[in-house]
Design a protein around this motif. Structure first.
Motif, PDB file in Angstrom:
ATOM      1  N   ASN A   1       0.809  -0.835   0.020  1.00 19.34           N
ATOM      2  CA  ASN A   1       0.186   0.322   0.080  1.00 19.34           C
ATOM      3  C   ASN A   1       0.840   1.046   0.194  1.00 19.34           C
ATOM      4  O   ASN A   1       0.842   1.770  -0.724  1.00 19.34           O
ATOM      5  CB  ASN A   1      -1.022  -0.054   1.354  1.00 19.34           C
ATOM      6  CG  ASN A   1      -2.501  -0.222   0.697  1.00 19.34           C
ATOM      7  OD1 ASN A   1      -2.871  -0.727   0.168  1.00 19.34           O
ATOM      8  ND2 ASN A   1      -3.194   0.802   1.537  1.00 19.34           N
ATOM      9  N   THR A   2       2.020   1.689   0.960  1.00 18.21           N
ATOM     10  CA  THR A   2       2.807   2.529   0.577  1.00 18.21           C
ATOM     11  C   THR A   2       3.137   3.065  -0.122  1.00 18.21           C
ATOM     12  O   THR A   2       3.751   3.937  -1.110  1.00 18.21           O
ATOM     13  CB  THR A   2       3.725   2.543   2.109  1.00 18.21           C
ATOM     14  OG1 THR A   2       2.835   2.000   3.066  1.00 18.21           O
ATOM     15  CG2 THR A   2       4.869   3.422   2.137  1.00 18.21           C
ATOM     16  N   VAL A   3       3.751   1.781  -1.831  1.00 16.23           N
ATOM     17  CA  VAL A   3       3.980   2.096  -2.442  1.00 16.23           C
ATOM     18  C   VAL A   3       2.718   2.368  -3.405  1.00 16.23           C
ATOM     19  O   VAL A   3       3.350   3.538  -3.936  1.00 16.23           O
ATOM     20  CB  VAL A   3       5.064   1.277  -2.457  1.00 16.23           C
ATOM     21  CG1 VAL A   3       5.933   1.116  -4.780  1.00 16.23           C
ATOM     22  CG2 VAL A   3       6.463   0.754  -2.545  1.00 16.23           C
ATOM     23  N   PHE A   4       2.221   1.423  -3.580  1.00 17.46           N
ATOM     24  CA  PHE A   4       1.510   1.816  -4.782  1.00 17.46           C
ATOM     25  C   PHE A   4       0.313   2.895  -4.913  1.00 17.46           C
ATOM     26  O   PHE A   4      -0.525   2.746  -5.420  1.00 17.46           O
ATOM     27  CB  PHE A   4       0.872   0.681  -5.368  1.00 17.46           C
ATOM     28  CG  PHE A   4       1.746   0.120  -6.132  1.00 17.46           C
ATOM     29  CD1 PHE A   4       1.988  -0.337  -7.352  1.00 17.46           C
ATOM     30  CD2 PHE A   4       2.593  -1.186  -5.701  1.00 17.46           C
ATOM     31  CE1 PHE A   4       3.309  -1.266  -8.137  1.00 17.46           C
ATOM     32  CE2 PHE A   4       3.969  -1.763  -5.699  1.00 17.46           C
ATOM     33  CZ  PHE A   4       4.184  -1.542  -7.240  1.00 17.46           C
ATOM     34  N   LYS A   5      -0.322   3.081  -3.525  1.00 16.47           N
ATOM     35  CA  LYS A   5      -1.323   4.006  -3.471  1.00 16.47           C
ATOM     36  C   LYS A   5      -0.759   5.790  -2.881  1.00 16.47           C
ATOM     37  O   LYS A   5      -1.343   6.239  -2.936  1.00 16.47           O
ATOM     38  CB  LYS A   5      -2.187   3.375  -1.920  1.00 16.47           C
ATOM     39  CG  LYS A   5      -2.956   1.951  -2.169  1.00 16.47           C
ATOM     40  CD  LYS A   5      -4.287   2.217  -2.969  1.00 16.47           C
ATOM     41  CE  LYS A   5      -4.569   0.954  -3.064  1.00 16.47           C
ATOM     42  NZ  LYS A   5      -4.072   0.187  -4.675  1.00 16.47           N
ATOM     43  N   ALA A   6       0.819   5.655  -3.250  1.00 14.36           N
ATOM     44  CA  ALA A   6       0.945   6.851  -2.840  1.00 14.36           C
ATOM     45  C   ALA A   6       0.922   7.559  -4.109  1.00 14.36           C
ATOM     46  O   ALA A   6       0.848   6.541  -5.603  1.00 14.36           O
ATOM     47  CB  ALA A   6       2.863   6.663  -3.208  1.00 14.36           C
ATOM     48  N   GLN A   7       1.165   9.198  -3.743  1.00 10.71           N
ATOM     49  CA  GLN A   7       0.715   9.778  -5.105  1.00 10.71           C
ATOM     50  C   GLN A   7       2.135   9.440  -6.203  1.00 10.71           C
ATOM     51  O   GLN A   7       2.042   9.625  -7.373  1.00 10.71           O
ATOM     52  CB  GLN A   7       0.636  11.226  -4.784  1.00 10.71           C
ATOM     53  CG  GLN A   7      -0.772  11.728  -4.463  1.00 10.71           C
ATOM     54  CD  GLN A   7      -1.234  13.133  -4.329  1.00 10.71           C
ATOM     55  OE1 GLN A   7       0.241  13.628  -5.108  1.00 10.71           O
ATOM     56  NE2 GLN A   7      -1.959  13.533  -4.242  1.00 10.71           N
ATOM     57  N   ASN A   8       2.876   9.286  -5.834  1.00 15.38           N
ATOM     58  CA  ASN A   8       4.069   8.712  -6.814  1.00 15.38           C
ATOM     59  C   ASN A   8       5.160   7.532  -6.251  1.00 15.38           C
ATOM     60  O   ASN A   8       6.308   8.206  -5.041  1.00 15.38           O
ATOM     61  CB  ASN A   8       5.034  10.360  -6.481  1.00 15.38           C
ATOM     62  CG  ASN A   8       6.199   9.790  -7.133  1.00 15.38           C
ATOM     63  OD1 ASN A   8       6.164   9.071  -8.191  1.00 15.38           O
ATOM     64  ND2 ASN A   8       6.820  11.538  -7.916  1.00 15.38           N
ATOM     65  N   PRO A   9       4.690   6.450  -6.809  1.00 16.19           N
ATOM     66  CA  PRO A   9       6.042   5.827  -6.678  1.00 16.19           C
ATOM     67  C   PRO A   9       6.944   5.830  -6.367  1.00 16.19           C
ATOM     68  O   PRO A   9       7.396   5.128  -4.870  1.00 16.19           O
ATOM     69  CB  PRO A   9       4.489   4.111  -7.077  1.00 16.19           C
ATOM     70  CG  PRO A   9       3.434   4.773  -7.324  1.00 16.19           C
ATOM     71  CD  PRO A   9       3.375   6.845  -7.356  1.00 16.19           C
TER      72      PRO A   9
END
Ligand code: DX5
Ligand code: ZN
Length: 214
Positions: free
Chosen positions: A196-204
């Motif tokens: 989640n932390t990576v793929f739901k970030a605005q800028n992965p």
């Protein structure tokens, strides 16, 4: 620190783009989560989709099997491009046999334990494996909260590894964020999984760089 973004939180309608993003990023490994709806209460995907992912990947492919009877699928995941195959202690009454099978198939082997399973249960197989995956959430879903007790488990496992001079990596899987990553590394983790932390970030891409820099 090895950063292994979990594709479970990727957009499966644009897997190629998400894989391209990971390939150009500072991420070290792909973390590929396979769920069977029996060992865990969710179904993700199997060897077929894994093969598509590994063919797009330019990195090390870490496959996490959250399934019963992994012996029936180990060869299929080797053929699907797994470099490491992690199986669950709780799913394997004949864990040593499973480990030998995976090694004989030419893959690295990891053993994962659920949040309630003590690290002491691993003592008699530590010499046979490459990686221990400490689940810091109950497996089955992405985006859950990190279970704080995992920190003690990391430290306890690290102590055993150091005392016995073993060459094993500690992977922490579930609920990893920018806020808790440092604490987890300081406790002794070598590999951080982050979905989640990576793929739901605005800028992965930027999030991956930030996680690598903690
Ligand atoms: C949990 C999976 C994890 C999970 C991590 O069942 O094994 O790899 O997807 O996702 P986050 O980082 O979102 O908790
Ligand atoms: Zn996982």
């Amino acid at each position: 620190m090895i950063l292994a973004p979990s594709l479970l939180s990727a957009n499966f309608l644009q897997l190629q783009q998400d894989c391209d993003m990971l390939n150009t990023s500072q991420a070290d490994w792909y973390h590929i989560d396979v769920m069977d709806g029996t060992f865990v209460p969710n179904i993700s995907f199997g060897a077929m989709v894994t093969k598509f992912i590994t063919s797009a990947s330019t990195k090390y492919n870490d496959v996490h099997l959250m399934i019963n009877k992994p012996e029936n699928y180990a060869e299929a995941f080797r053929d699907a491009g797994a470099n490491n195959l992690t199986i669950h202690l709780e799913a394997c009454p004949h864990l040593h046999r499973n480990i030998e099978q995976i090694k004989n198939l030419g893959m690295h082997v990891g053993v994962a334990i659920n949040p309630h399973t003590p690290v002491s249960t691993l003592i008699n197989i530590l010499q046979d494996i490459d990686l221990v995956c400490l689940m810091s959430v109950n497996p089955g879903f992405g985006g859950q909260a990190f279970i704080p007790n995992t920190i003690q488990k990391i430290a306890a496992l690290k102590q055993i590894i150091n005392e016995q001079n073993l060459n094993i990596k500690i992977e922490v899987d579930g609920g990893v964020t920018l806020e808790n990553a440092k604490l987890i590394i300081n406790a002794g983790a070598d590999i951080l999984v982050a979905g989640n932390t990576v793929f739901k970030a605005q800028n992965p891409l930027e999030m991956i760089a930030k996680l690598k820099a903690v």
